[in-house]
Design a protein around this motif. Structure first.
Motif, PDB file in Angstrom:
ATOM      1  N   VAL A 189      11.652  -4.649 -75.287  1.00 32.96           N
ATOM      2  CA  VAL A 189      10.371  -5.223 -75.164  1.00 32.96           C
ATOM      3  C   VAL A 189      10.597  -6.742 -75.368  1.00 32.96           C
ATOM      4  O   VAL A 189      10.670  -7.101 -76.594  1.00 32.96           O
ATOM      5  CB  VAL A 189       9.573  -4.368 -76.168  1.00 32.96           C
ATOM      6  N   THR A 190      10.024  -7.409 -74.742  1.00 31.77           N
ATOM      7  CA  THR A 190      10.051  -8.941 -74.463  1.00 31.77           C
ATOM      8  C   THR A 190       8.480  -9.448 -74.758  1.00 31.77           C
ATOM      9  O   THR A 190       7.824  -8.964 -74.013  1.00 31.77           O
ATOM     10  CB  THR A 190      10.563  -9.403 -73.265  1.00 31.77           C
ATOM     11  N   ILE A 191       8.499 -10.166 -75.545  1.00 34.84           N
ATOM     12  CA  ILE A 191       7.066 -10.730 -75.992  1.00 34.84           C
ATOM     13  C   ILE A 191       7.164 -12.345 -76.068  1.00 34.84           C
ATOM     14  O   ILE A 191       7.601 -12.786 -76.700  1.00 34.84           O
ATOM     15  CB  ILE A 191       6.597 -10.208 -77.468  1.00 34.84           C
ATOM     16  N   MET A 192       6.388 -12.856 -74.898  1.00 37.58           N
ATOM     17  CA  MET A 192       6.671 -14.140 -74.702  1.00 37.58           C
ATOM     18  C   MET A 192       5.331 -15.051 -74.988  1.00 37.58           C
ATOM     19  O   MET A 192       4.050 -14.482 -74.798  1.00 37.58           O
ATOM     20  CB  MET A 192       6.992 -14.414 -73.123  1.00 37.58           C
ATOM     21  N   TYR A 193       5.582 -16.015 -75.601  1.00 35.01           N
ATOM     22  CA  TYR A 193       4.074 -16.859 -76.097  1.00 35.01           C
ATOM     23  C   TYR A 193       4.412 -18.248 -75.071  1.00 35.01           C
ATOM     24  O   TYR A 193       4.991 -19.094 -75.447  1.00 35.01           O
ATOM     25  CB  TYR A 193       4.388 -17.234 -77.575  1.00 35.01           C
ATOM     26  N   PRO A 194       3.430 -18.193 -74.072  1.00 35.07           N
ATOM     27  CA  PRO A 194       3.550 -19.269 -73.162  1.00 35.07           C
ATOM     28  C   PRO A 194       3.142 -20.576 -73.858  1.00 35.07           C
ATOM     29  O   PRO A 194       2.072 -20.362 -74.514  1.00 35.07           O
ATOM     30  CB  PRO A 194       2.686 -18.877 -71.840  1.00 35.07           C
TER      31      PRO A 194
END
Length: 136
Positions: free
Chosen positions: A37-42
């Motif tokens: 699970v990849t959680i990206m914060y743009p």
């Protein structure tokens, strides 16, 4: 105890300690078929991210509530874009690893409110989430 024996014991302890440290660091953690699970914060104008809170409070709390279902997690801190002139595309990226998709779903679902409710404590960014299967 003779000094010779003390030095031998100390040397053996140091050798074993070094071996354990090396194998723990070098051992591959991911396996084919795991779920990531990849959680990206743009990054964008006005976006904030408290890496200290994320790494010392949020992710350990998440690991605690997900229990043994979560095999391990990783955190990336964005430091540069593709070129020196480009801003970083993501301020941070978190990775959660599970053996199966159902392991993730069963551990996240009951804790979703607590996990998502903590997001305002470290960022004003709506994270982008992707669930993947590890291929290699």
């Amino acid at each position: 105890m003779p000094i010779k024996n003390i030095l031998f014991i100390l040397g053996a302890f140091m050798l074993l300690s070094s071996f354990e440290r090396t194998t723990a660091i070098d051992a591959p953690k991911t396996k084919k078929g795991m779920v990531k699970v990849t959680i990206m914060y743009p990054n964008d104008d006005g976006k904030t991210f408290d890496m200290d809170y994320y790494s010392t409070n949020h992710m350990p709390m998440l690991a605690n509530v997900m229990g043994d279902s979560l095999k391990f997690y990783e955190i990336d801190k964005g430091i540069s874009g593709r070129t020196p002139d480009e801003p970083i595309p993501y301020l941070a990226i978190g990775y959660l690893y599970f053996d199966t998709l159902s392991a993730y779903q069963n551990s996240f679902g009951p804790n979703a409110e607590k996990i998502v409710g903590d997001i305002p404590n470290y960022t004003n960014i709506q994270p982008v989430v992707q669930i993947s299967e590890v291929i290699q």
